[in-house]
Design an enzyme around this catalytic site. Structure first.
Site, PDB file in Angstrom:
ATOM      1  N   GLY A 247       8.588   8.871   6.496  1.00  0.00           N
ATOM      2  CA  GLY A 247       9.359   8.589   5.282  1.00  0.00           C
ATOM      3  C   GLY A 247      10.742   8.133   5.664  1.00  0.00           C
TER       4      GLY A 247
ATOM      5  N   HIS B 119       3.291   5.702  14.819  1.00  0.00           N
ATOM      6  CA  HIS B 119       2.446   5.730  13.614  1.00  0.00           C
ATOM      7  C   HIS B 119       0.978   5.489  13.968  1.00  0.00           C
ATOM      8  CE1 HIS B 119       5.616   6.047  10.554  1.00  0.00           C
ATOM      9  NE2 HIS B 119       6.343   5.541  11.525  1.00  0.00           N
TER      10      HIS B 119
ATOM     11  N   GLU C 150      -1.428   5.781  12.072  1.00  0.00           N
ATOM     12  CA  GLU C 150      -2.149   5.291  10.889  1.00  0.00           C
ATOM     13  C   GLU C 150      -2.080   3.781  10.729  1.00  0.00           C
ATOM     14  OE1 GLU C 150       0.815   6.524  10.952  1.00  0.00           O
ATOM     15  OE2 GLU C 150       2.063   5.911   9.268  1.00  0.00           O
TER      16      GLU C 150
ATOM     17  N   CYS D  48       6.187  10.907  12.553  1.00  0.00           N
ATOM     18  CA  CYS D  48       7.560  10.414  12.404  1.00  0.00           C
ATOM     19  C   CYS D  48       8.425  11.444  11.644  1.00  0.00           C
ATOM     20  CB  CYS D  48       7.534   9.035  11.747  1.00  0.00           C
ATOM     21  SG  CYS D  48       9.088   8.173  11.868  1.00  0.00           S
ATOM     22  N   TYR D  49       8.791  11.190  10.397  1.00  0.00           N
ATOM     23  CA  TYR D  49       9.603  12.166   9.659  1.00  0.00           C
ATOM     24  C   TYR D  49       8.901  13.534   9.610  1.00  0.00           C
ATOM     25  CZ  TYR D  49      11.944  14.397   5.680  1.00  0.00           C
ATOM     26  OH  TYR D  49      12.620  15.277   4.870  1.00  0.00           O
TER      27      TYR D  49
ATOM     28  N   ASP E 243      -8.147  -8.114  -5.379  1.00  0.00           N
ATOM     29  CA  ASP E 243      -8.007  -6.808  -6.034  1.00  0.00           C
ATOM     30  C   ASP E 243      -8.431  -6.848  -7.502  1.00  0.00           C
ATOM     31  OD1 ASP E 243      -6.783  -6.559  -3.633  1.00  0.00           O
ATOM     32  OD2 ASP E 243      -4.753  -6.492  -4.428  1.00  0.00           O
TER      33      ASP E 243
ATOM     34  N   LYS F 112      -6.626  -2.619   1.261  1.00  0.00           N
ATOM     35  CA  LYS F 112      -7.277  -3.928   1.061  1.00  0.00           C
ATOM     36  C   LYS F 112      -8.632  -4.038   1.775  1.00  0.00           C
ATOM     37  CE  LYS F 112      -5.984  -8.007  -0.558  1.00  0.00           C
ATOM     38  NZ  LYS F 112      -5.155  -8.033  -1.774  1.00  0.00           N
TER      39      LYS F 112
END
Ligand code: XMP
Length: 474
Positions: free
Chosen positions: A17, A132, A134, A44-45, A189, A330
């Site tokens: 964040g 990260h 992710e 991270c945060y 989408d 996506k």
């Protein structure tokens, strides 16, 4: 914390964040969470929260890291169990760093600028990573997350896209008891959302396509062909281009352009809804990254951009919002679309921003820049298809600003536009890397743009990753 225990949560991931853990206004979890009942992975945060909670030190980093870095793995158990290599490339984006680890915490990996890039608590139940895992650009990031979820937390695999499809259809058909209005843009989408809703609620669904005048060449005709003719989704077309272009006249500031487009879109949509209603529901193809980056989740992410499909809901209509894709990325929407039978050409279509070419025009949107931008975008898309590159990249497009450069045409000095071509690779649009295009491809795009798009004398190629740049130029 009591809620998590009651729900028998197997583990918790504390995400990254924009805040600093030492700032008084920063968000902090219930202290009990970090006392060790439930396995925790801090990213991270989230990692810095773990360090701080156990008495370590987090400070502004002397050397900040953005983008690609290399992680040297020191311990191939725990998060890195099953890894055969000693080094992986990872994605960093931080300005704070742990400068002193709490007692008992061991280092699992180091990067060029982070001596504590991956750490583990003494009991092996809490982990922290400064990078990260992710994001797609972290090599074997999913393996790191899998190790945490399945090995450390002991969770079971139960989620599949076909279960999601069945459950979503069952949920929508049980929940929706009135007419639904869905705005479609021709993008992946909203197309997937409209076909999904069509399956779930049948003729309670009405779709509307609002032409903002800021669309890609031939967009309306293509949408009509595949949604109405091929898939039988009920759809009507509204040409609102004059309203959009006159509202944008003289506006240069990007967020202001977004707000205007959001407002005019809402007005056009509202008018349609009043004239053809009543509709009880408003359906949108909002995705998870839109929710996060627009700051509309409960997470404390910064508002990166006001994506208009999230920010500009028609406030005057008392319609309930239905967003069946809001938990998906996506690539997941593409898999869902394939299960729903949407054609590959539509599913592989590059994303196109809600505010359309307005965010690919830097400064004011003038008819001249709009023409240059639209034609140049078409050249890039066609060249990517012809070169067999279109389906390998996330997005390829062109943008234009007010820069005028000197050129020479037929031996004469000619001042003209400079168009920027951008082609990026990404998995989820949260991060992206510039595509290493071949010289031949770049040469043919450049030649076609300067030969075919009147008024352009120069073409440049964008070589920034995200972060620090965003994918769209505005
Ligand atoms: P950015 O530029 O935020 O884009 O890195 C991430 C992805 O989202 C697409 N996209 C939008 N971008 N406004 C935007 O700025 C929108 O309303 C929007 N809708 C989608 C963008 O094309 C990129 O793939």
């Amino acid at each position: 914390m009591e809620d998590l225990l009651r729900m028998k949560v197997a583990g918790v991931v504390l995400s990254g964040g924009p805040a600093s853990v030492y700032s008084p206004s920063s968000p902090h979890p219930d202290e009990a969470l970090l006392r060790g009942h439930i396995p925790v992975l801090g990213i991270c945060y989230g990692y810095q929260l773990i360090v701080q909670a156990h008495g370590g030190e987090v400070e502004r980093a002397s050397r900040r890291e953005y983008g690609k870095s290399s992680l040297t793995i020191l311990d191939r158990s725990g998060l890195f169990s099953g890894f055969s290599q000693d080094k992986i490339s990872c994605w960093m984006s931080h300005s704070d760093a742990a400068t002193r680890l709490p007692a008992g915490m061991s280092v699992l990996g180091v990067s060029d600028n982070s001596p504590y890039a991956a750490v583990q608590s003494a009991d092996g139940r809490q982990f922290g990573v400064q990078f990260h895992p992710e994001v797609a650009h972290t090599e074997k990031g999913s393996a790191i997350l899998s190790n945490f979820v399945f090995n450390v937390c002991g969770a079971k695999r139960g989620w599949s896209m076909s279960n999601f499809l069945d459950e979503t259809i069952a949920d929508l058909s049980a929940r929706i008891d009135g007419r639904v209005l869905c705005a479609v843009s021709g993008g992946v989408d909203s197309s997937v959302a409209s076909v999904l809703l069509n399956r779930a609620v049948g003729d309670k669904l009405q779709c509307v396509f609002i032409d903002t005048g800021l669309l890609r060449e031939g967009e309306g005709a293509e949408v009509s062909k595949f949604l109405r003719e091929d898939l039988g989704v009920p759809i009507e077309f509204v040409d609102a281009s004059r309203a959009f272009l006159s509202a944008l006249d003289g506006v240069a500031e990007p967020e202001e352009k977004r707000r205007i487009i959001g407002r005019v879109f809402a007005e056009a949509f509202e008018r349609y809804a009043r004239e053809h209603g009543p509709f009880r529901y408003l359906a949108q193809g909002t995705l998870y990254p839109d929710v996060i980056e627009s700051g509309h989740s409960s997470a404390p992410a910064s508002v990166i951009k006001t994506h208009h499909n999230v920010g500009g809901l028609p406030k005057g209509l008392s319609m309930e919002v239905v967003e069946p894709l809001r938990a998906l990325y996506k690539d997941e929407v593409r898999s869902l679309g394939a299960l729903l039978g949407l054609p590959a050409k539509v599913l592989q279509r590059h994303p196109f921003p809600g505010p359309g070419l307005a965010v690919r025009i830097i400064g004011e949107v003038t008819p001249e820049k709009l023409r240059v931008c639209r034609q140049s975008n078409k050249v890039v898309e066609d060249a990517l298809v012809e070169g067999g590159v279109y389906n390998k990249v996330w997005q390829g497009f062109a943008y234009v600003g007010d820069d005028r450069v000197t050129g020479v045409l037929g031996d004469e000095r000619k001042v003209g536009y400079q168009v920027t071509v951008k082609i990026v690779e990404s998995i989820d649009a949260m991060t992206a890397d510039w595509y290493r295009a071949s010289n031949e491809l770049l040469e043919s795009i450049s030649a076609k743009i300067t030969n075919e798009v009147e008024g352009v004398v120069s073409v440049v190629y964008a070589i920034s990753s995200k972060p620090p740049a965003t994918i769209e130029p505005q």
